[in-house]
Design an enzyme around this catalytic site. Structure first.
Site, PDB file in Angstrom:
ATOM      1  N   TRP A 464       4.178 -11.013   1.396  1.00 18.44           N
ATOM      2  CA  TRP A 464       3.753 -12.346   0.943  1.00 18.44           C
ATOM      3  C   TRP A 464       3.187 -12.275  -0.477  1.00 18.44           C
ATOM      4  O   TRP A 464       2.930 -13.298  -1.095  1.00 18.44           O
ATOM      5  CB  TRP A 464       2.695 -12.927   1.901  1.00 18.44           C
ATOM      6  N   ASP A 465       3.037 -11.059  -1.010  1.00 23.08           N
ATOM      7  CA  ASP A 465       2.551 -10.903  -2.386  1.00 23.08           C
ATOM      8  C   ASP A 465       3.372 -11.760  -3.347  1.00 23.08           C
ATOM      9  O   ASP A 465       2.930 -12.075  -4.452  1.00 23.08           O
ATOM     10  CB  ASP A 465       2.632  -9.431  -2.822  1.00 23.08           C
ATOM     11  N   GLU A 603      -6.281  -8.801   7.399  1.00 23.29           N
ATOM     12  CA  GLU A 603      -5.663  -7.891   8.368  1.00 23.29           C
ATOM     13  C   GLU A 603      -6.671  -7.165   9.255  1.00 23.29           C
ATOM     14  O   GLU A 603      -6.275  -6.385  10.120  1.00 23.29           O
ATOM     15  CB  GLU A 603      -4.800  -6.867   7.619  1.00 23.29           C
ATOM     16  N   LYS A 724     -10.995  -8.453   5.283  1.00 16.23           N
ATOM     17  CA  LYS A 724     -10.418  -7.558   4.276  1.00 16.23           C
ATOM     18  C   LYS A 724     -10.223  -8.326   2.964  1.00 16.23           C
ATOM     19  O   LYS A 724     -10.381  -7.791   1.884  1.00 16.23           O
ATOM     20  CB  LYS A 724      -9.073  -7.052   4.803  1.00 16.23           C
ATOM     21  N   GLN A 725      -9.824  -9.582   3.080  1.00 17.28           N
ATOM     22  CA  GLN A 725      -9.497 -10.369   1.889  1.00 17.28           C
ATOM     23  C   GLN A 725      -9.592 -11.853   2.235  1.00 17.28           C
ATOM     24  O   GLN A 725      -9.842 -12.205   3.381  1.00 17.28           O
ATOM     25  CB  GLN A 725      -8.094 -10.023   1.419  1.00 17.28           C
TER      26      GLN A 725
HETATM   27  C1  BGC Z   1      -2.766  -6.523   1.936  1.00 20.10           C
HETATM   28  C2  BGC Z   1      -1.657  -7.513   2.119  1.00 20.10           C
HETATM   29  C3  BGC Z   1      -0.556  -7.210   1.119  1.00 20.10           C
HETATM   30  C4  BGC Z   1      -0.099  -5.772   1.256  1.00 20.10           C
HETATM   31  C5  BGC Z   1       0.942  -5.399   0.234  1.00 20.10           C
HETATM   32  C6  BGC Z   1      -2.212  -5.112   2.057  1.00 20.10           C
HETATM   33  O1  BGC Z   1      -3.229  -4.194   1.813  1.00 20.10           O
HETATM   34  O2  BGC Z   1      -3.763  -6.725   2.900  1.00 20.10           O
HETATM   35  O3  BGC Z   1      -2.137  -8.818   1.935  1.00 20.10           O
HETATM   36  O4  BGC Z   1       0.506  -8.058   1.353  1.00 20.10           O
HETATM   37  O5  BGC Z   1      -1.208  -4.921   1.080  1.00 20.10           O
HETATM   38  O6  BGC Z   1       0.452  -5.514  -1.054  1.00 20.10           O
END
Ligand code: BGC
Length: 909
Positions: A464-465, A603, A724-725
């Site tokens: 999803w980046d 996550e 986490k984010q």
């Molecule tokens: C992040 C995700 C991201 C992925 C790839 C993960 O650490 O939590 O949001 O899509 O890294 O960059």
């Protein structure tokens, strides 16, 4: 003008500035560690805060052009760099000044600032993780072909990792780990034609382990895409060689790369054997934790050598992708037919033996072309018939190509040297990961991977980046953005199949996507803290499809590309909507629709409290984005003609009540909102426990992967209010506050006046920033709610995240394209204040207080804009008559004229 003078004396640093007293800082170079040295420079900055630049004098290491010293825990430290990064102004060594005049100093510092703004450089050689990180950041790439920033003498080892990546070159392999069969799709490290080395007499071939590295300096120039290196090396007998090298991937001819290798025997004359390889024995070794997995991905089909030329054909085992490589060497010290060729089992070795004279320099160049069958269908095997123009010719065309890209995408900042440098670093690496001149022009069927063409972490997969990456291309290179969306459209059948296999309708896009669009997320993930394989449920992040929908919408809004919307875009949106319709369930008790079995962007949360089955119910971000999507589909449909709409509807199989369902569901999706107006991240979130953040920070220092820490303590992040984010907050990142407010209102949820601030404060204080994507999202939101100091701090951390590898080792496995793009977007959209999420551009600048001006270009609905923003004024020009909004007030801008808007007082001149 204030300039800082720093004199390196044997036991002290003496610092002075005009009209200020000398100050001495004791230092023992052999004992001081890098961190303490940086702390010392920070102290000097506190003592001498105002400077336009600085001069470094005294004893520095010989053979380095920057002022370098040796300290206890680092091979070599570039002091110009350390001072410049902390002071945010250029520092030069005294020897760089041709005289003592102030004009000379000013000019030299200005030139240095230019160099700093357009390049990154590294002194010394620190094998292992640090070297791997340097190599990622020094990668040369053109969107199709990526070469890590290694020297030609380097080989695959724990110390160094030369790798060649090709966009879309994937292969699946099965490995058996602890009795588990693990299936993985890998980003293949392709055959390596970069190896070049030499030996003196019958000695060993030059390498960085057995030879003494006297000096090594590497520099990547963003403007031209050239990586240059200067190496001085000495063998056991004290014989010294100077080896200068330049390499680049051709931005104008995507299949080609070129290496120039110049060597000079400094203190001897002898026979030299120069050796180069076309090596088909490479394997994946870039990520330590994947090393126990099957890492051989291709077999050699053919190896041919003819004088100065070689030709290799290989094919990946499972994906059956053909790889064709042809190479050609030339030099000023040999003729093509003096090249001795040896064909081994999987490599071709070419050697030239000649007598070298002390004091002379010799030049070799190697030109390489690589074709893969996914791009060159039948022609990939004919790569030996392709032209291989020489280094100079390729360099000229590649430099020109880079210039055209910079003309469109460069962001210029006055007043912040380091921000300027890092924004250019990020622009460079994005263009290296996906370029309009390769991906766009040649319509490559790939998208931008999470780690670029720079490393193997996340196996070259696409996440999803894209929601952070696409805006960069939408604003600057819309045709490339279209091409990236086509990567998803071509995988719509796979997404429909995945939905139907899971019992849903429409399209369920994979969380990790690679070659064919099937789900490539691992089901097990190793926890480096415990060494255990834990189940990984991240494929439940179905919100990925909402990012694709968001990007389709943003592209449409900014380009008005009707053919795209009619042929592909709306079909994607409808299929994604169908998936969500089939995933919602009505519950009579709550009188609401619910979405279960998902994960949000955070996550850390895979299970709801007490539930044995993975997946959460009513992730607020997901539900709000679903409601938003359903709404947008209605709006887009209204803008299309009946005939166009019928064409689309003939392709999508929708129920008669589809449109009604969209309306009913978008207005009745469930959220949980507490009395403080906090929107719960998911159903049951408020029942989770709080964590003592301070205790964990004190105990572990870096707690960004709090999930792993908790698991190692026998606990689970699932049970705590830790993120986490950004999760719920992502909604305010994607959509304006007004749009979110309206969505909530239609869903019949009340909002208080400052509910955005409340939600921000609530979640921000419970987030560990375990993803590089986290800080930049919070930075942008903080600015929106006028927390400018916090915004700046987070933005700065995001800017430095790869450059300083703030996650302690992840950059060694590849750059982070998401955060790189997000910092560029945030600079334009938040600090520049340009809102591209509406048909009429709205501009509300809010520059960091120390930026004197910000300058950039962008394209919106076919109008090319140029912006120049100061602390008070906004200067806009464009190539067509248009209208913009500034602080909600409309302004007409005439083509070719510069509008000068006093945005703080709103007066137009
Ligand atoms: C992040 C995700 C991201 C992925 C790839 C993960 O650490 O939590 O949001 O899509 O890294 O960059």
């Amino acid at each position: 003008m204030n300039y800082l003078h720093v004199v390196f004396k044997p036991q002290e640093l003496v610092v002075y500035q005009a009209q200020m007293n000398n100050k001495s800082y004791p230092i023992t170079y052999q004992k001081i560690k890098k961190l303490d040295l940086l702390a010392l420079i920070k102290q000097i900055k506190l003592d001498f805060p105002h400077n336009q630049g600085g001069i470094l004098k005294g004893d520095a290491l010989a053979f380095y052009s920057p002022f370098c010293i040796k300290i206890a825990d680092e091979d070599v430290v570039d002091m110009e760099k350390c001072f410049a990064e902390i002071f945010n102004v250029p520092f030069v060594r005294a020897e760089a000044l041709v005289d003592n005049g102030e004009e000379t100093l000013k000019k030299t510092l200005a030139e240095k600032q230019q160099t700093i703004g357009w390049s990154i450089d590294y002194c010394g050689y620190n094998p292992g993780k640090a070297e791997y990180t340097t190599e990622s950041l020094l990668t040369v790439a053109n969107g199709y072909l990526g070469l890590r920033g290694t020297l030609p003498e380097m080989v695959i080892s724990d110390d160094t990792y030369p790798a060649t990546y090709l966009a879309g070159l994937y292969n699946q392999a099965i490995s058996v780990i602890d009795d588990h069969q693990v299936h993985n799709e890998d980003f293949v490290n392709a055959p390596n034609a970069q190896y070049i080395s030499l030996r003196i007499g019958q000695g060993k071939f030059v390498n960085l382990t057995d030879f003494k590295v006297i000096s090594l300096y590497r520099r990547l120039d963003f403007l031209t895409g050239i990586l240059s290196s200067e190496l001085q090396i000495e063998d056991e007998e004290g014989r010294r060689l100077k080896i200068d090298c330049r390499k680049f991937t051709n931005m104008a001819r995507m299949t080609h790369y070129s290496i120039e290798y110049q060597f000079c025997p400094l203190n001897f004359s002898d026979q030299i054997t120069i050796c180069t390889k076309t090596d088909g024995g490479t394997f994946n070794y870039g990520v330590e934790r994947y090393r126990s997995l099957n890492s051989y991905h291709y077999e050699i089909k053919d190896l041919i050598a003819d004088k100065h030329k070689t030709y290799l054909l290989a094919r990946t085992y499972q994906s059956k992708i053909g790889i064709g490589i042809s190479t050609e060497i030339s030099g000023d010290f040999f003729a093509p037919d003096s090249v001795e060729n040896r064909i081994n089992e999987n490599s071709i070795v070419q050697q030239v033996v000649f007598s070298a004279e002390q004091g002379n320099c010799y030049r070799l160049e190697k030109n390489v072309a690589i074709a893969i069958s996914t791009v060159f269908k039948q022609d990939w095997q004919q790569v030996d018939t392709w032209q291989l123009p020489n280094f100079a010719a390729q360099l000229a065309e590649s430099q020109l190509a880079w210039q055209t890209l910079w003309r469109e995408s460069d962001i210029v900042i006055a007043g912040d040297m380091m921000a300027q440098k890092l924004l250019r670093l990020h622009t460079y690496h994005l263009l290296a990961s996906c370029s309009p001149l390769t991906n766009g022009k040649h319509k490559l069927d790939v998208s931008v991977t999470a780690r670029g063409l720079h490393g193997e972490a996340y196996r070259g997969h696409i996440f999803w980046d894209e929601i952070f990456i696409l805006p960069f291309y939408i604003m600057h290179f819309p045709t490339t953005a279209r091409q990236l969306l086509m990567y998803r459209y071509r995988r719509l059948p796979a997404a429909k199949q995945a939905a139907s296999q899971a019992g849903y309708q429409g399209a369920m896009f994979p969380w990790q996507s690679g070659h064919d669009g099937s789900e490539q997320t691992q089901t097990l993930h190793i926890n480096p803290l415990t060494g255990q394989w834990d189940p990984d449920h991240s494929h439940l992040q179905c919100h990925i499809s909402l990012s694709i929908a968001y990007n389709v919408w943003l592209y449409w809004l900014n380009t008005g590309d009707k053919p795209f919307m009619i042929d592909y875009g709306l079909e994607l949106l409808i299929e994604i909507a169908k998936f969500w319709l089939s995933k919602t369930a009505w519950d009579a008790t709550s009188n609401r629709y619910h979405i279960a079995g998902v994960m949000g962007p955070d996550e850390f949360h895979e299970y709801s409290l007490g539930n044995k089955e993975a997946g959460l119910q009513d992730n607020a971000y997901t539900n709000l984005m679903v409601a938003w999507l359903f709404n947008q589909i209605d709006i887009i449909v209204l803008s299309l003609s009946k005939q166009d709409l019928n064409n689309i509807l003939n392709r999508v199989d929708i129920d008669t009540d589809f449109w009604q369902q969209l309306t009913t569901i978008k207005e009745n999706l469930a959220l949980s909102i507490n009395e403080q107006n906090i929107i719960g991240q998911f159903d049951g979130y408020f029942a989770l426990k709080e964590i003592d953040w301070q205790k964990y920070r004190n105990k572990y220092g870096n707690i960004y992967r709090l999930d792993r820490i908790l698991r190692a303590e026998g606990k689970s992040a699932d049970n705590y209010k830790v993120a986490k984010q950004a999760d719920l907050l992502m909604i305010f990142h994607n959509l304006s506050q007004d749009v979110v407010k309206n969505l909530l209102k239609k869903m019949n949820y009340a909002t208080s006046d400052n509910y955005v601030e409340k939600n921000f404060n609530y979640y921000f204080s419970r987030t560990s920033h375990g993803s590089t994507l986290s800080r930049v999202v919070h930075a942008s939101l903080a600015e929106n709610i006028k927390l400018s100091a916090l915004s700046w701090q987070l933005y700065k951390e995001a800017l430095f995240s790869d450059y300083q590898d703030i996650q302690g080792g992840t950059t060694s496995e590849g750059i982070h394209t998401g955060v790189m793009a997000a910092t560029l977007n945030m600079t334009i959209m938040t600090y520049g204040g340009v809102d591209i999420r509406q048909p009429l551009l709205e501009i509300n600048p809010s520059l960091p207080s120390h930026w004197r001006h910000l300058q950039f270009k962008l394209c919106h609905l076919g109008v090319n804009y140029q912006f120049f923003i100061t602390q008070e004024k906004l200067f806009v020009s464009c190539d067509r008559d248009t209208e913009i909004l500034v602080n909600k007030q409309g302004y007409r801008i005439s083509a070719g004229k510069i509008a000068n808007i006093d945005y703080k007082n709103e007066v137009v001149a």
